[in-house]
Design a protein around this motif. Structure first.
Motif, mmCIF file in Angstrom:
data_model
loop_
_atom_site.group_PDB
_atom_site.id
_atom_site.type_symbol
_atom_site.label_atom_id
_atom_site.label_comp_id
_atom_site.label_asym_id
_atom_site.label_seq_id
_atom_site.Cartn_x
_atom_site.Cartn_y
_atom_site.Cartn_z
ATOM 1 N N VAL A 24 83.863 70.838 66.020
ATOM 2 C CA VAL A 24 84.519 69.536 66.248
ATOM 3 C C VAL A 24 85.998 69.960 67.016
ATOM 4 C CG1 VAL A 24 86.052 67.962 65.038
ATOM 5 C CG2 VAL A 24 83.565 68.752 63.923
ATOM 6 N N ALA A 25 85.781 69.969 67.467
ATOM 7 C CA ALA A 25 87.134 70.776 68.833
ATOM 8 C C ALA A 25 88.421 69.929 69.059
ATOM 9 C CB ALA A 25 85.887 71.465 70.039
ATOM 10 N N ARG A 26 87.898 68.527 69.481
ATOM 11 C CA ARG A 26 88.382 67.424 69.614
ATOM 12 C C ARG A 26 88.748 66.527 68.320
ATOM 13 N NH1 ARG A 26 86.331 65.569 75.359
ATOM 14 N NH2 ARG A 26 86.944 67.738 76.548
ATOM 15 N N ASP A 27 89.341 65.942 68.607
ATOM 16 C CA ASP A 27 90.205 63.934 67.332
ATOM 17 C C ASP A 27 88.733 63.442 67.221
ATOM 18 O OD1 ASP A 27 92.354 65.696 67.252
ATOM 19 O OD2 ASP A 27 93.772 63.817 68.084
ATOM 20 N N VAL A 28 88.378 63.086 65.881
ATOM 21 C CA VAL A 28 87.523 62.585 65.730
ATOM 22 C C VAL A 28 87.734 60.456 65.499
ATOM 23 C CG1 VAL A 28 85.106 62.255 64.101
ATOM 24 C CG2 VAL A 28 85.889 64.227 64.646
ATOM 25 N N ALA B 274 83.848 57.143 62.911
ATOM 26 C CA ALA B 274 82.910 57.480 64.071
ATOM 27 C C ALA B 274 81.633 58.540 63.536
ATOM 28 C CB ALA B 274 83.912 57.932 65.208
ATOM 29 N N VAL B 275 80.848 58.634 64.114
ATOM 30 C CA VAL B 275 79.608 59.957 63.687
ATOM 31 C C VAL B 275 80.084 60.559 64.254
ATOM 32 C CG1 VAL B 275 77.564 60.125 62.777
ATOM 33 C CG2 VAL B 275 77.838 58.071 62.363
ATOM 34 N N VAL B 276 80.015 62.079 64.356
ATOM 35 C CA VAL B 276 80.013 63.098 64.936
ATOM 36 C C VAL B 276 79.074 63.944 64.948
ATOM 37 C CG1 VAL B 276 82.265 62.341 66.233
ATOM 38 C CG2 VAL B 276 81.774 64.161 63.874
ATOM 39 N N ALA B 277 78.485 64.507 65.787
ATOM 40 C CA ALA B 277 77.189 65.670 65.943
ATOM 41 C C ALA B 277 77.492 66.375 67.640
ATOM 42 C CB ALA B 277 76.364 65.084 65.536
ATOM 43 N N GLY B 278 76.649 67.831 66.969
ATOM 44 C CA GLY B 278 76.916 68.998 68.211
ATOM 45 C C GLY B 278 77.571 70.055 68.007
ATOM 46 N N ASN B 279 77.119 70.555 69.184
ATOM 47 C CA ASN B 279 78.370 71.498 69.905
ATOM 48 C C ASN B 279 78.266 71.487 70.771
ATOM 49 O OD1 ASN B 279 79.838 73.801 70.186
ATOM 50 N ND2 ASN B 279 78.666 75.421 69.222
ATOM 51 N N PRO B 280 79.944 71.529 71.932
ATOM 52 C CA PRO B 280 80.921 70.153 71.268
ATOM 53 C C PRO B 280 80.262 69.580 69.964
ATOM 54 C CG PRO B 280 80.850 70.858 72.855
ATOM 55 C CD PRO B 280 79.750 71.080 72.978
ATOM 56 N N ALA B 281 81.069 68.974 69.355
ATOM 57 C CA ALA B 281 80.729 67.766 68.582
ATOM 58 C C ALA B 281 81.033 67.286 69.323
ATOM 59 C CB ALA B 281 81.689 67.944 67.368
ATOM 60 N N GLY B 282 80.032 65.150 69.882
ATOM 61 C CA GLY B 282 80.618 64.437 70.273
ATOM 62 C C GLY B 282 80.246 63.115 69.788
ATOM 63 N N THR B 283 80.708 62.189 69.264
ATOM 64 C CA THR B 283 80.255 60.447 68.970
ATOM 65 C C THR B 283 79.105 60.072 69.578
ATOM 66 O OG1 THR B 283 82.291 59.663 68.833
ATOM 67 C CG2 THR B 283 80.825 58.283 68.445
ATOM 68 N N VAL B 284 78.226 60.506 68.064
ATOM 69 C CA VAL B 284 77.408 59.677 67.934
ATOM 70 C C VAL B 284 76.737 58.211 68.256
ATOM 71 C CG1 VAL B 284 74.684 59.544 67.108
ATOM 72 C CG2 VAL B 284 76.066 61.771 67.208
ATOM 73 N N ARG B 285 77.783 57.654 67.522
ATOM 74 C CA ARG B 285 77.764 56.093 67.282
ATOM 75 C C ARG B 285 78.887 55.628 66.652
ATOM 76 N NH1 ARG B 285 75.888 54.370 62.063
ATOM 77 N NH2 ARG B 285 74.519 55.862 60.925
ATOM 78 N N MET B 286 79.515 54.735 66.573
ATOM 79 C CA MET B 286 80.724 54.410 65.433
ATOM 80 C C MET B 286 79.169 53.404 64.220
ATOM 81 S SD MET B 286 83.180 55.303 67.150
ATOM 82 C CE MET B 286 84.331 54.378 65.978
ATOM 83 N N ARG B 287 80.524 54.103 62.803
ATOM 84 C CA ARG B 287 79.977 53.621 62.086
ATOM 85 C C ARG B 287 79.654 51.370 61.179
ATOM 86 N NH1 ARG B 287 81.704 55.911 56.773
ATOM 87 N NH2 ARG B 287 79.857 54.719 55.904
ATOM 88 N N PHE B 288 80.443 51.126 62.610
ATOM 89 C CA PHE B 288 80.421 49.397 62.295
ATOM 90 C C PHE B 288 81.830 48.831 63.358
ATOM 91 C CE2 PHE B 288 81.575 51.513 57.901
ATOM 92 C CZ PHE B 288 80.265 50.767 56.895
#
Length: 225
Positions: A154-158, A162-176
Motif C-alpha cells: 500500500v503506497a497511497r491512502d486508502v 475500500a477493499v485494496v489488493a495488489g502491488n501497488p495496491a489499488g481499490t478492488v471495490r468499495m465494501r458498501f
C-alpha cells in the motif's frame, strides 16, 4: 443477548475451547510500549512465531524519537507478517544519490539533517483488516473499515470501507454504497461503550441497512454517544 466479554488490558485475548490460552494472538496495546506508536483498544495482531518485541515486528524501522508516528485505531485486525514501513526507512529520492552516508559517517550529517528530520505519520483507522504479509508504506493513511488484501503493498491512502489488493495496491471495490458508508462513519461504533457495542451486535453482524439507520438515530441522532 450476552454482554460482550473482552478485557482490553489482557495480553492474550483468545482462550481456546480446551481452556488453553492462544499465545500467538495479542492485543497490541498491551504488548507495545513505544513512544512513537499509538494503538487503540481491541486491535489485535497474530503471528505464527514467538515474538519478543512486537513494536519491532510490525514497524521495524520506527525508532524512539523518530520524527513520525504510527497510529493504529481500535478494533483493527492485523495478520501474520504485516509490516508498517514508516518514514524513517525512507531515503532521499530527489538527490543524485539515495545512499544514507550520514548513517555511517556522522560528519556528513549537515547534508542529511533536513532530509532525516522530515517524517509524516502513518495512520490506520478503526475496524481495519490488514491481511497476511501486507506492507503499508510511509505516510499512508488507511481509512476506517478498510480491508487490505494479503501481500498487498500500500503506497497511497486508502478510502474508508475500500477493499485494496495488489502491488501497488489499488481499490478492488468499495465494501458498501455511499449511503451505508456515511452511516457507518456517523455511527462510529468503535467509540461506543462495550455494553453499547454488545447491544449493537445484531446490527454489526448483519448487512441490514434499515437497522443501521435506526442505530445511527438511537446512538448519534442527538450528537451524543
Amino acid at each position: 443477548m450476552a454482554d460482550l466479554s473482552m478485557d482490553a488490558r489482557a495480553r492474550h485475548p483468545i482462550t481456546l475451547p480446551d481452556g488453553q490460552v492462544h499465545s500467538n494472538t495479542v492485543w497490541l496495546k498491551s504488548v507495545i510500549d513505544h513512544p512513537n506508536i499509538e494503538v487503540g483498544d481491541f486491535s489485535y495482531y497474530n503471528d505464527f512465531e514467538a515474538v519478543t518485541d512486537y513494536a519491532a515486528r510490525i514497524a521495524p524501522y520506527l525508532f524512539a524519537g523518530a520524527p513520525e508516528r504510527l497510529r493504529i485505531g481500535k478494533f483493527c485486525q492485523i495478520a501474520n507478517g504485516a509490516r508498517f514501513v514508516t518514514s524513517s526507512a525512507d531515503h532521499p529520492k530527489r538527490w543524485f544519490t539515495t545512499f544514507p552516508f550520514a548513517v555511517f559517517d556522522n560528519s556528513q550529517m549537515p547534508y542529511f539533517s533536513e532530509a532525516f528530520s522530515v517524517g509524516r505519520d502513518t495512520s490506520i483507522g478503526h475496524d481495519v483488516w490488514i491481511g497476511d504479509g501486507a506492507v503499508i508504506l510511509p505516510r499512508v493513511a488507511v481509512g476506517n473499515g478498510a480491508i487490505v488484501g494479503a501481500r498487498a503493498v500500500v503506497a497511497r491512502d486508502v478510502p474508508s470501507y475500500a477493499v485494496v489488493a495488489g502491488n501497488p495496491a489499488g481499490t478492488v471495490r468499495m465494501r458498501f454504497d455511499a449511503e451505508v458508508t456515511a452511516l457507518l462513519e456517523r455511527l462510529a461504533w468503535w467509540d461506543l461503550r462495550l455494553d453499547q457495542i454488545g447491544a449493537l451486535m445484531p446490527v454489526l453482524a448483519s448487512a441490514d441497512a434499515s437497522a443501521l439507520r435506526a442505530a445511527v438515530v438511537r446512538y448519534r441522532g442527538d450528537g451524543e454517544g
